[in-house]
Design an enzyme around this catalytic site. Sequence first.
Site, short mmCIF file in Angstrom:
data_model
loop_
_atom_site.label_atom_id
_atom_site.label_comp_id
_atom_site.label_asym_id
_atom_site.label_seq_id
_atom_site.Cartn_x
_atom_site.Cartn_y
_atom_site.Cartn_z
N SER A 294 -5.03 4.80 -2.80
CA SER A 294 -6.46 4.89 -3.16
C SER A 294 -6.91 6.33 -3.39
O SER A 294 -7.90 6.59 -4.03
CB SER A 294 -7.30 4.31 -2.02
N ASP B 111 5.87 1.69 6.89
CA ASP B 111 6.43 0.35 7.12
C ASP B 111 7.95 0.26 6.95
O ASP B 111 8.54 -0.79 7.20
CB ASP B 111 5.73 -0.67 6.20
N CYS C 136 8.56 7.40 28.44
CA CYS C 136 9.72 8.07 27.84
C CYS C 136 10.92 7.91 28.78
O CYS C 136 10.83 8.24 29.97
CB CYS C 136 9.38 9.56 27.67
N HIS D 243 3.78 10.36 6.35
CA HIS D 243 2.89 9.91 7.42
C HIS D 243 3.66 9.29 8.58
O HIS D 243 3.08 8.62 9.43
CB HIS D 243 1.85 8.91 6.87
N1 APR Z 1 -0.14 -2.98 -6.77
C1 APR Z 1 -0.60 -1.72 -6.97
N2 APR Z 1 -1.63 -1.19 -6.27
C2 APR Z 1 -2.21 -1.98 -5.34
C3 APR Z 1 -1.78 -3.31 -5.07
C4 APR Z 1 -0.69 -3.79 -5.84
N3 APR Z 1 -0.20 -5.04 -5.67
N4 APR Z 1 -2.57 -3.83 -4.07
C5 APR Z 1 -3.44 -2.86 -3.73
N5 APR Z 1 -3.24 -1.75 -4.49
C6 APR Z 1 -3.92 -0.46 -4.41
C7 APR Z 1 -5.40 -0.52 -4.10
O1 APR Z 1 -6.14 -0.63 -5.32
C8 APR Z 1 -5.62 0.84 -3.43
O2 APR Z 1 -5.89 1.84 -4.41
O3 APR Z 1 -3.34 0.21 -3.30
C9 APR Z 1 -4.27 1.14 -2.78
C10 APR Z 1 -4.30 1.02 -1.26
O4 APR Z 1 -5.15 2.02 -0.79
P1 APR Z 1 -5.24 2.28 0.78
O5 APR Z 1 -5.37 0.97 1.49
O6 APR Z 1 -6.29 3.34 0.96
O7 APR Z 1 -3.82 2.86 1.16
P2 APR Z 1 -3.27 4.34 0.98
O8 APR Z 1 -3.80 4.96 -0.27
O9 APR Z 1 -1.80 4.26 1.12
O10 APR Z 1 -3.89 5.08 2.27
C11 APR Z 1 -3.47 6.41 2.48
O11 APR Z 1 -4.66 6.48 4.59
O12 APR Z 1 -5.16 5.11 6.35
C12 APR Z 1 -4.40 6.22 5.98
O13 APR Z 1 -2.34 7.01 6.77
C13 APR Z 1 -2.94 5.91 6.15
O14 APR Z 1 -1.10 6.27 4.61
C14 APR Z 1 -2.44 5.79 4.72
C15 APR Z 1 -3.40 6.68 3.96
#
Ligand code: APR
Length: 242
Positions: free
Chosen positions: A188, A103, A146, A118
């Site tokens: 996560s 982002d 392109c 990523h």
């Molecule tokens: N503060 C801290 N943690 C938070 C908050 C917050 N305000 N809100 C949500 N979370 C946590 C959730 O508990 C979760 O563990 O952020 C995490 C988001 O997890 P995902 O949605 O799985 O995102 P991410 O871990 O970045 O995914 C990894 O997966 O889909 C692919 O390429 C994509 O980069 C992404 C990768």
Amino acid sequence: MEISEQLKNRFKNSKTILALTGAGISAESGVPTFRGKEGLWKQYRAEELATPQAFQKNPKLVWEWYIWRMELISTKSPNPAHFALAELEKNRSDFNLITQNVDGLHKKSGSGKIIEIHGNIFRNRCINCNRTYDSDPSKLKNSTDCPNCKSLVRPDVLWFGESYDTELLNRAVTLAERSEIVFVIGSSGAVGIPVELARIAKENGAFVIEINIDPSGYSRYADLFLQGKAGEILPELIPYFV
Ligand code: APR
């Protein structure tokens, strides 16, 4: 926030610090996470949008989703968690940031030493000549050709089933191996490589601090688990490092 004297000393005396961030650090900016209750993967199926096969089958659908995400993210701003890490970078010469987020909010908040493992949603890449361009959603709505070779451009992000950029990954592993303090913020642990970075750091003696509203796939490596919102915890924690 209560931190023991021992930890305060450890934080002050640590030299190399690394932050590994995921979608959760942007949640308080209003950018949807992927797997939260209101997450993107609840409304969309990752396999239908974020894979090379999906793009090959229906580039228009995949572009519609990315243009929607770009337009959404363009209206969002960094939150106190992003600014806290930018502040840490300003004060600690050996601080590095690895983000899974595409982002661009870390850069927007003033961070400079960022590894976007990523990719970045605001950059696209030609599938033929590999040239990269800044993505302008309004232009992409009319043409995804392109300018150089007229082939199709795609979002310059890592999709499921694709390999990481070797150079970026090598840099990330080296940082994980040599960092004394590693923050894991808002991820996560659903995706393997970033969790591997935390394991490597731990194996090499790093003190791992996890900040998350819930336990995650990283929590087994955390020496300190701070449960809560990154935007609330980081501004309280960073002063112990600067
Ligand atoms: N503060 C801290 N943690 C938070 C908050 C917050 N305000 N809100 C949500 N979370 C946590 C959730 O508990 C979760 O563990 O952020 C995490 C988001 O997890 P995902 O949605 O799985 O995102 P991410 O871990 O970045 O995914 C990894 O997966 O889909 C692919 O390429 C994509 O980069 C992404 C990768």
